[in-house]
Each structure stands twice: as C-alpha cells, then as structure tokens.
Design a protein around this motif. Structure first.
Motif, short mmCIF file in Angstrom:
data_model
loop_
_atom_site.label_atom_id
_atom_site.label_comp_id
_atom_site.label_asym_id
_atom_site.label_seq_id
_atom_site.Cartn_x
_atom_site.Cartn_y
_atom_site.Cartn_z
N ILE A 288 0.83 -1.20 0.00
CA ILE A 288 0.00 0.00 0.00
C ILE A 288 0.87 1.26 0.00
CG2 ILE A 288 -0.20 0.07 2.52
CD1 ILE A 288 -3.10 1.05 2.14
N ASP B 161 0.03 4.23 14.54
CA ASP B 161 -0.58 3.99 13.25
C ASP B 161 -1.25 5.22 12.65
OD1 ASP B 161 0.24 1.37 13.31
OD2 ASP B 161 -1.68 0.59 14.00
N ARG C 139 -5.24 7.20 0.99
CA ARG C 139 -5.80 5.85 0.86
C ARG C 139 -5.62 5.08 2.16
NH1 ARG C 139 -3.58 2.71 -3.98
NH2 ARG C 139 -1.80 2.51 -2.59
N TYR C 140 -4.47 5.22 2.80
CA TYR C 140 -4.22 4.55 4.08
C TYR C 140 -5.13 5.11 5.17
CZ TYR C 140 -1.90 3.18 8.41
OH TYR C 140 -1.64 2.70 9.67
N GLY D 67 -8.94 4.49 3.99
CA GLY D 67 -9.30 3.10 3.72
C GLY D 67 -8.88 2.10 4.77
N GLU D 68 -7.89 2.44 5.57
CA GLU D 68 -7.39 1.49 6.57
C GLU D 68 -7.62 1.96 8.02
OE1 GLU D 68 -6.19 -1.48 5.60
OE2 GLU D 68 -6.40 -0.86 3.50
N ARG D 69 -7.60 3.28 8.23
CA ARG D 69 -7.69 3.80 9.60
C ARG D 69 -9.05 4.41 9.92
NH1 ARG D 69 -5.26 1.25 12.52
NH2 ARG D 69 -5.31 2.89 14.07
N ARG D 70 -9.96 4.43 8.97
CA ARG D 70 -11.35 4.89 9.15
C ARG D 70 -11.50 6.38 9.41
NH1 ARG D 70 -13.85 0.72 13.28
NH2 ARG D 70 -12.41 -0.90 12.71
N VAL E 193 -8.74 -5.80 -1.06
CA VAL E 193 -8.12 -6.90 -0.35
C VAL E 193 -7.94 -8.02 -1.35
CG1 VAL E 193 -8.36 -8.54 1.55
CG2 VAL E 193 -9.25 -6.23 1.79
#
Length: 190
Positions: free
Chosen positions: A4, A62, A118-119, A122-125, A187
C-alpha cells in the motif's frame, strides 16, 4: 508482493536520522521551500539537524507518523510527509508534505498524498482530511484541487514572510469525496 506504500513513482518509508538530517540541510538552503513549510529560520548546526532528525524517526503510532518519500527511479529520499492534528474522536487529520525544489513537478507529491489518503481513509477509518497552505503557493493549491480538495475558507493575513502578510487557505476532503475519484484499495486473496 504489493504494498500500500508503493506507487508508480514513489515509496513511502521510514527514514534514518542521517537521511532526514541531509534532507533538512538541503531544504534549508531553499528559502521558498522553507516559507512554504511555514518556518523560515536562521541556519542551524549539524547537531541541531541531527536532533530534529532523530525526533522524526522516534515513537510513532498507526495514525501519527512521519515518512520519507523515496523516488523509485532514483532510489533516493526526495521529501517527507507526516500526519498532524490527528483527532480520532472526530475522525479528522491533517498532514504536512515537503518535496525538495529539484524534485518539484515530478508527480511525487500527488502520488505520496494519494498513498497517505488511501491509508488514512481506507485502513484507519478517518472521515476527513484538512490541509492549509499560503495563498501565494498557487502550485500547492492547484495540486490539492486536482486531488479533490475543496477550499473551505481563509485566515487573512496569517503569516508574515518577505515583508508582507499572507493569507492561509483552508482546504478539506471527505472520505466520500476521495472515494469518488480515487480507489480505497482492495483486499487481494492469496
């Protein structure tokens, strides 16, 4: 193996203190880069840069971190970005980015910002990203407009550089606005 953190032009990665120190030394030679980052200061010693650089690779989590921007074609650090003003309750964050003057208009900033968004979306909300920039930095404003950020306001006469006061432009993007234009990733099954 897909990451990513890797795009077509750049890789976002941790940096070592000596890399950060060297990059800071280079950036501080360019007053425009320093003003755009919001801090034109007197020259510093190498020891001072090393202390600053060590703080960049210190404890991170994070959501609050600093990353180096490495050019894939040159294999060298060309800038850095990091999250700031992280508000987990509201789901809002900001970031700062600096690209060395020799590397402007190479697509590094837009790709690095996209990888970060995107991180965070898409990953940390996170649901919103706020950024600010000085009104004279029209290239940065155009970059953010192209990425999908919307001007939300101005703080008039917010900073004093080069003998004049300058407005601070506030821009923002929601996760929905991001997802309309960019991918939140996928994913992949093994």
């Amino acid at each position: 193996m897909a990451s990513i953190w890797v795009g077509e032009r750049v890789r976002l990665r941790g940096g070592e203190p000596d890399e950060w120190q060297q990059l800071a030394l280079e950036f501080d030679q360019d007053s425009t880069v320093m003003r755009n980052a919001g801090a034109l200061h007197p020259p510093r010693s190498k020891a001072s840069y090393l202390q600053w650089a060590e703080s960049k690779v210190g404890t991170q989590d994070d959501d609050t971190f600093s990353l180096g921007i490495e050019s894939l074609s040159e294999g060298r650090l060309v800038g850095w970005l990091g999250t700031t003003d992280v508000d987990k309750n509201a789901g809002v964050f900001s970031y700062g980015i600096t690209i060395g003057g020799d590397f402007h208009r190479s697509g590094y900033a837009s790709e690095a910002i996209n990888l970060l968004l995107r991180y965070m979306f898409g990953e940390r909300r996170f649901q919103k990203c706020d950024v600010d920039m000085y009104a004279y930095n029209t290239a940065r404003m155009k970059l953010h407009e192209k990425l999908g950020f919307i001007e939300e306001g101005r703080r008039r006469r917010r900073q004093f550089f080069a003998g004049a006061h300058h407005d601070l432009v506030l821009m923002g993007m929601t996760v929905e606005e991001y997802a309309e234009v960019h991918s939140l990733g996928s994913v992949e099954s093994a």
